[in-house]
Design a protein around this motif. Structure first.
Motif, PDB file in Angstrom:
ATOM      1  N   GLY A  55       6.128  -1.871  14.739  1.00 34.79           N
ATOM      2  CA  GLY A  55       5.605  -3.037  14.024  1.00 34.79           C
ATOM      3  C   GLY A  55       6.082  -3.011  12.581  1.00 34.79           C
ATOM      4  O   GLY A  55       7.234  -2.665  12.295  1.00 34.79           O
ATOM      5  N   THR A  56       5.178  -3.321  11.679  1.00 29.04           N
ATOM      6  CA  THR A  56       5.568  -3.409  10.265  1.00 29.04           C
ATOM      7  C   THR A  56       6.014  -2.058   9.713  1.00 29.04           C
ATOM      8  O   THR A  56       6.809  -2.008   8.769  1.00 29.04           O
ATOM      9  N   SER A  57       5.542  -0.973  10.307  1.00 28.13           N
ATOM     10  CA  SER A  57       5.808   0.343   9.728  1.00 28.13           C
ATOM     11  C   SER A  57       7.245   0.848   9.889  1.00 28.13           C
ATOM     12  O   SER A  57       7.547   1.961   9.458  1.00 28.13           O
ATOM     13  N   SER A  58       8.136   0.078  10.498  1.00 29.32           N
ATOM     14  CA  SER A  58       9.559   0.437  10.400  1.00 29.32           C
ATOM     15  C   SER A  58      10.318  -0.671   9.670  1.00 29.32           C
ATOM     16  O   SER A  58      11.538  -0.644   9.588  1.00 29.32           O
ATOM     17  N   ARG A  59       9.581  -1.658   9.140  1.00 35.21           N
ATOM     18  CA  ARG A  59      10.235  -2.853   8.607  1.00 35.21           C
ATOM     19  C   ARG A  59       9.846  -3.130   7.164  1.00 35.21           C
ATOM     20  O   ARG A  59       9.988  -4.233   6.676  1.00 35.21           O
ATOM     21  N   SER A  60       9.290  -2.115   6.502  1.00 34.32           N
ATOM     22  CA  SER A  60       8.849  -2.320   5.124  1.00 34.32           C
ATOM     23  C   SER A  60      10.049  -2.177   4.193  1.00 34.32           C
ATOM     24  O   SER A  60      11.166  -1.921   4.633  1.00 34.32           O
ATOM     25  N   SER A  61       9.781  -2.295   2.895  1.00 33.70           N
ATOM     26  CA  SER A  61      10.865  -2.065   1.921  1.00 33.70           C
ATOM     27  C   SER A  61      11.050  -0.580   1.656  1.00 33.70           C
ATOM     28  O   SER A  61      11.883  -0.199   0.841  1.00 33.70           O
ATOM     29  N   LYS A  62      10.269   0.255   2.303  1.00 30.12           N
ATOM     30  CA  LYS A  62      10.438   1.710   2.311  1.00 30.12           C
ATOM     31  C   LYS A  62      10.166   2.349   0.946  1.00 30.12           C
ATOM     32  O   LYS A  62      10.654   3.426   0.634  1.00 30.12           O
ATOM     33  N   LEU A  63       9.387   1.640   0.137  1.00 29.16           N
ATOM     34  CA  LEU A  63       9.059   2.186  -1.181  1.00 29.16           C
ATOM     35  C   LEU A  63       7.698   2.858  -1.120  1.00 29.16           C
ATOM     36  O   LEU A  63       6.756   2.327  -0.513  1.00 29.16           O
ATOM     37  N   VAL A  64       7.633   4.035  -1.697  1.00 28.43           N
ATOM     38  CA  VAL A  64       6.345   4.710  -1.873  1.00 28.43           C
ATOM     39  C   VAL A  64       6.044   4.496  -3.346  1.00 28.43           C
ATOM     40  O   VAL A  64       6.605   5.153  -4.209  1.00 28.43           O
ATOM     41  N   HIS A  65       5.247   3.494  -3.607  1.00 23.65           N
ATOM     42  CA  HIS A  65       5.189   3.022  -4.989  1.00 23.65           C
ATOM     43  C   HIS A  65       3.790   2.564  -5.383  1.00 23.65           C
ATOM     44  O   HIS A  65       2.958   2.264  -4.541  1.00 23.65           O
ATOM     45  N   GLY A  66       3.594   2.512  -6.698  1.00 22.55           N
ATOM     46  CA  GLY A  66       2.323   2.026  -7.207  1.00 22.55           C
ATOM     47  C   GLY A  66       2.216   0.520  -7.069  1.00 22.55           C
ATOM     48  O   GLY A  66       1.128  -0.015  -6.939  1.00 22.55           O
ATOM     49  N   GLY A  67       3.354  -0.141  -7.103  1.00 19.38           N
ATOM     50  CA  GLY A  67       3.329  -1.597  -7.011  1.00 19.38           C
ATOM     51  C   GLY A  67       3.058  -2.216  -8.375  1.00 19.38           C
ATOM     52  O   GLY A  67       1.989  -2.768  -8.610  1.00 19.38           O
ATOM     53  N   LEU A  68       4.066  -2.085  -9.238  1.00 18.05           N
ATOM     54  CA  LEU A  68       3.937  -2.624 -10.599  1.00 18.05           C
ATOM     55  C   LEU A  68       3.515  -4.087 -10.587  1.00 18.05           C
ATOM     56  O   LEU A  68       2.701  -4.532 -11.388  1.00 18.05           O
ATOM     57  N   ARG A  69       4.056  -4.836  -9.599  1.00 21.74           N
ATOM     58  CA  ARG A  69       3.783  -6.272  -9.608  1.00 21.74           C
ATOM     59  C   ARG A  69       2.328  -6.594  -9.292  1.00 21.74           C
ATOM     60  O   ARG A  69       1.843  -7.668  -9.596  1.00 21.74           O
ATOM     61  N   TYR A  70       1.614  -5.629  -8.656  1.00 25.86           N
ATOM     62  CA  TYR A  70       0.208  -5.912  -8.342  1.00 25.86           C
ATOM     63  C   TYR A  70      -0.655  -5.908  -9.607  1.00 25.86           C
ATOM     64  O   TYR A  70      -1.761  -6.429  -9.615  1.00 25.86           O
ATOM     65  N   LEU A  71      -0.143  -5.301 -10.693  1.00 26.37           N
ATOM     66  CA  LEU A  71      -0.886  -5.333 -11.957  1.00 26.37           C
ATOM     67  C   LEU A  71      -0.996  -6.768 -12.462  1.00 26.37           C
ATOM     68  O   LEU A  71      -2.003  -7.180 -13.018  1.00 26.37           O
ATOM     69  N   LYS A  72       0.090  -7.510 -12.229  1.00 34.15           N
ATOM     70  CA  LYS A  72       0.130  -8.901 -12.704  1.00 34.15           C
ATOM     71  C   LYS A  72      -0.980  -9.736 -12.071  1.00 34.15           C
ATOM     72  O   LYS A  72      -1.523 -10.640 -12.681  1.00 34.15           O
ATOM     73  N   THR A  73      -1.315  -9.396 -10.786  1.00 29.52           N
ATOM     74  CA  THR A  73      -2.362 -10.168 -10.113  1.00 29.52           C
ATOM     75  C   THR A  73      -3.720  -9.458 -10.213  1.00 29.52           C
ATOM     76  O   THR A  73      -4.645  -9.757  -9.457  1.00 29.52           O
ATOM     77  N   GLY A  74      -3.823  -8.463 -11.124  1.00 30.29           N
ATOM     78  CA  GLY A  74      -5.118  -7.827 -11.386  1.00 30.29           C
ATOM     79  C   GLY A  74      -5.569  -6.855 -10.307  1.00 30.29           C
ATOM     80  O   GLY A  74      -6.750  -6.516 -10.261  1.00 30.29           O
ATOM     81  N   GLN A  75      -4.661  -6.392  -9.430  1.00 36.21           N
ATOM     82  CA  GLN A  75      -5.074  -5.476  -8.355  1.00 36.21           C
ATOM     83  C   GLN A  75      -4.973  -4.025  -8.853  1.00 36.21           C
ATOM     84  O   GLN A  75      -4.180  -3.235  -8.375  1.00 36.21           O
ATOM     85  N   TRP A  76      -5.836  -3.691  -9.852  1.00 34.93           N
ATOM     86  CA  TRP A  76      -5.767  -2.392 -10.532  1.00 34.93           C
ATOM     87  C   TRP A  76      -6.054  -1.239  -9.588  1.00 34.93           C
ATOM     88  O   TRP A  76      -5.398  -0.206  -9.634  1.00 34.93           O
ATOM     89  N   GLN A  77      -7.087  -1.422  -8.764  1.00 36.90           N
ATOM     90  CA  GLN A  77      -7.511  -0.336  -7.882  1.00 36.90           C
ATOM     91  C   GLN A  77      -6.385   0.029  -6.915  1.00 36.90           C
ATOM     92  O   GLN A  77      -6.090   1.202  -6.687  1.00 36.90           O
ATOM     93  N   LEU A  78      -5.743  -1.016  -6.369  1.00 36.37           N
ATOM     94  CA  LEU A  78      -4.640  -0.811  -5.426  1.00 36.37           C
ATOM     95  C   LEU A  78      -3.513  -0.035  -6.117  1.00 36.37           C
ATOM     96  O   LEU A  78      -2.958   0.923  -5.574  1.00 36.37           O
ATOM     97  N   THR A  79      -3.195  -0.415  -7.346  1.00 37.06           N
ATOM     98  CA  THR A  79      -2.103   0.255  -8.061  1.00 37.06           C
ATOM     99  C   THR A  79      -2.482   1.704  -8.372  1.00 37.06           C
ATOM    100  O   THR A  79      -1.670   2.614  -8.183  1.00 37.06           O
ATOM    101  N   LEU A  80      -3.716   1.913  -8.824  1.00 35.62           N
ATOM    102  CA  LEU A  80      -4.155   3.261  -9.185  1.00 35.62           C
ATOM    103  C   LEU A  80      -4.084   4.200  -7.975  1.00 35.62           C
ATOM    104  O   LEU A  80      -3.508   5.297  -8.037  1.00 35.62           O
ATOM    105  N   GLU A  81      -4.644   3.742  -6.864  1.00 35.41           N
ATOM    106  CA  GLU A  81      -4.617   4.559  -5.652  1.00 35.41           C
ATOM    107  C   GLU A  81      -3.181   4.843  -5.226  1.00 35.41           C
ATOM    108  O   GLU A  81      -2.834   5.949  -4.829  1.00 35.41           O
ATOM    109  N   SER A  82      -2.354   3.811  -5.316  1.00 41.43           N
ATOM    110  CA  SER A  82      -0.972   3.963  -4.856  1.00 41.43           C
ATOM    111  C   SER A  82      -0.208   4.966  -5.714  1.00 41.43           C
ATOM    112  O   SER A  82       0.565   5.769  -5.196  1.00 41.43           O
TER     113      SER A  82
END
Ligand code: FAD
Length: 526
Positions: A55-82
């Motif tokens: 499923g999606t787990s072989s089709r991602s962008s393969k980044l193990v990342h905090g997700g800088l762009r999620y800061l822009k949408t205020g998803q702080w918790q998601l970024t911190l955990e990541s």
């Protein structure tokens, strides 16, 4: 996951055992749940309707990342955990999770402005507890990302993130769960339907997608980690759909066409969405899009011509000097994000947080990110702890991936290749090498893969179809021209005897792989 050729048969024969927990879905979330529950001593059965990680787990962008762009949408918790999980995965998964630098070029009068990007990077650094980003002047930036558009260039920013092979990460987590818990099992090509008794979910009815046979399995708790398919299972309980499937597509180029040593983050000239181009497994990936996926979930998704053009527009705008065209790409792939419908007009504004629902005893977890699979798995299991007290033993301190014993590099391999194999095959890398015959350590075509990996997977990794071997156990279908089709005679010579397939079966599998690759992984015409 370690299963010899008769492994599936053994699991089918033992399905009527009492299970503590059944996990539906063999993507990274299901693998994480299996891993964490098995560690607590539970008897866990994981079932996957297609191949593990298909499923999606072989089709991602393969980044193990905090997700800088999620800061822009205020998803702080998601970024911190990541960011925290990224740091742990980098420490524990060397050779499978590797650092990847990201370059953000900064232009005069660009949106978002350079100061805003820098503020985001300070927040990002704060989360990892280290000052990690730095400013690049124009000449440094040109060195890191040659051929980048120079008009208006003021310099750039460089920050560290990481990348992985998403399918191999999923497989390694399953493999380590089963090694730690001989009472647990994982079955691919087994589709589950919900089984209810007295208005409570009590197990699953399984259909073997290979032979068509059916069986039932029962457990104290059933967890659906079925990703974007979650609404289908919830629908069996009469629950209303809550997901908005969003497709993300990628194009794959040979390295020489887009020679970037690190990831480069671009803002699309049309809508300012972030698009990345980054090196991976000897090729370069460009992605991604974010579109409503209206095509249904029964068939594998495929990139549209419009998406391919959209991605090319970003690349050509940012790297005009490369002269790169769509026909230079060698493959495409796409995945569908299980995003919770929040009513946003713009798909990219929908939250990427995961969701957890309990309906008639069925626990459903969906959404979220590859990077944070362990945290997500633990959260769903904590919900199940009142029904399975052994889960009180869940520990945040336990390693995500098994620590590997120190081992001298094999003299036949470069230290980098040995690190790579250990990362991907974990404790079984030494055995893989021990089984390698003369010539098996040669590369497959001009890829980073070795023949030994194909033979190993064919013998020990629950391969049911040729596509499992070429698209997920190895990623030859993505990184070689024409999906590696010209090499199939050699693949056949190496793997058919190990798989025990007749000539007729091999031909069927080859035809099915060819058709699938043409439909879902080729590059659309400009
Ligand atoms: P899946 O991997 O889809 O697994 C669910 C499984 O359940 C499937 O294999 C399916 O076949 C199975 N299933 C469904 N119904 C049944 C049934 N009835 N019986 C048995 N099995 C069933 N995250 C990151 O951290 N970094 C990234 O760079 C990143 N990039 C992404 C790029 C794109 C384009 C997309 C789409 C996602 C990206 N993500 C990324 C998110 C990440 O890939 C997903 O969150 C993650 O893979 C989801 O894992 P999952 O196990 O929930 O779903």
């Amino acid at each position: 996951m370690h299963q010899e050729r008769d492994g599936r048969e053994k699991v089918w024969a033992a399905l009527d055992r009492p299970w503590d927990l059944i996990v539906i879905g063999g993507g990274i979330m299901g693998a994480g749940v299996l891993r964490e529950a098995a560690r607590c001593g539970l008897r866990v059965l994981l079932v996957e309707q297609n191949d593990f990680a298909s499923g999606t787990s072989s089709r991602s962008s393969k980044l193990v990342h905090g997700g800088l762009r999620y800061l822009k949408t205020g998803q702080w918790q998601l970024t911190l955990e990541s960011v925290r999980e990224r740091e742990r995965l980098l420490r524990e998964g060397a050779g499978l999770i590797e650092p990847l630098g990201f370059v953000l070029p900064v232009y005069k009068r660009q949106r978002p402005p350079g100061w805003m990007l820098r503020a985001g990077l300070y927040a990002y650094d704060l989360m990892s507890g280290r000052l990690q980003h730095r400013a690049l002047d124009t000449s440094e930036l040109m060195f890191t990302a040659p051929h980048i558009r120079e008009t208006g260039l003021q310099g750039g920013l460089l920050y560290p993130d990481a990348q992985t092979d998403d399918a191999r990460l999923t497989l390694r987590v399953i493999q380590e769960a089963l090694a730690a818990s001989p009472q647990s099992a994982a079955l691919n090509y087994a589709r589950a339907e919900i089984l209810r008794e007295n208005g409570r979910v009590c197990g699953v009815r399984l259909q073997d997608r290979v032979s068509g046979r059916q069986a039932e399995a029962r457990a104290s708790v059933v967890i659906s980690a079925s990703g974007v398919w979650a609404d289908k299972l919830r629908g069996q309980l009469g629950a209303a759909p809550r997901l908005r499937p969003l497709r993300g597509s990628h194009l794959v180029f040979p390295f020489h066409r887009v020679p970037v040593a690190q990831a480069v983050s671009l803002f699309h000239p049309r809508d300012r969405r972030p698009v990345f181009v980054f090196p991976w497994e000897g090729v370069v990936i460009l992605g991604t899009t974010d579109l409503d996926h209206a095509e249904g979930l029964e068939r594998e998704p495929a990139i549209s011509t419009g998406e391919a053009r959209y991605l090319m527009e970003a690349l050509q705008h940012q790297f005009p000097a490369l002269g790169v065209r769509l026909e230079h790409a060698i493959a495409s792939y796409c995945g569908v994000r299980p995003v919770i419908a929040g009513g946003q007009a713009d798909p990219s504004k929908e939250s990427r947080e995961f969701a957890l629902w309990e309906e008639e005893g069925l626990l459903t977890l969906t959404g979220g990110k590859l990077t944070t699979f362990r945290v997500t798995a633990q959260q769903v299991l904590r919900k199940a702890a009142r029904r399975l007290p052994a889960l009180e033993a869940l520990s945040d301190a336990a390693p995500i991936l098994d620590p590997l014993p120190a081992a001298a590099p094999d003299a036949r391999l470069s230290p980098e290749m040995w690190r790579r194999l250990r990362g991907r095959y974990g404790a079984r890398a030494a055995q893989l090498l021990a089984e390698a015959q003369a010539g098996d350590l040669e590369p497959v075509g001009d890829s980073v893969y070795r023949w030994a990996e194909l033979r190993w997977a064919a013998a020990h990794e629950s391969v049911v179809h040729l596509q499992d071997l070429l698209l997920r156990r190895t990623r030859i279908g993505l990184v070689l021209r024409d999906g590696g089709l010209p090499l199939l005679p050699q693949v056949r010579a190496q793997c058919q005897p190990v798989l025990g397939w007749s000539d007729a079966r091999w031909q069927e599998e080859e035809a099915a792989y060819r058709e699938l690759w043409q439909r879902c992984y080729r590059v659309p015409q400009a």
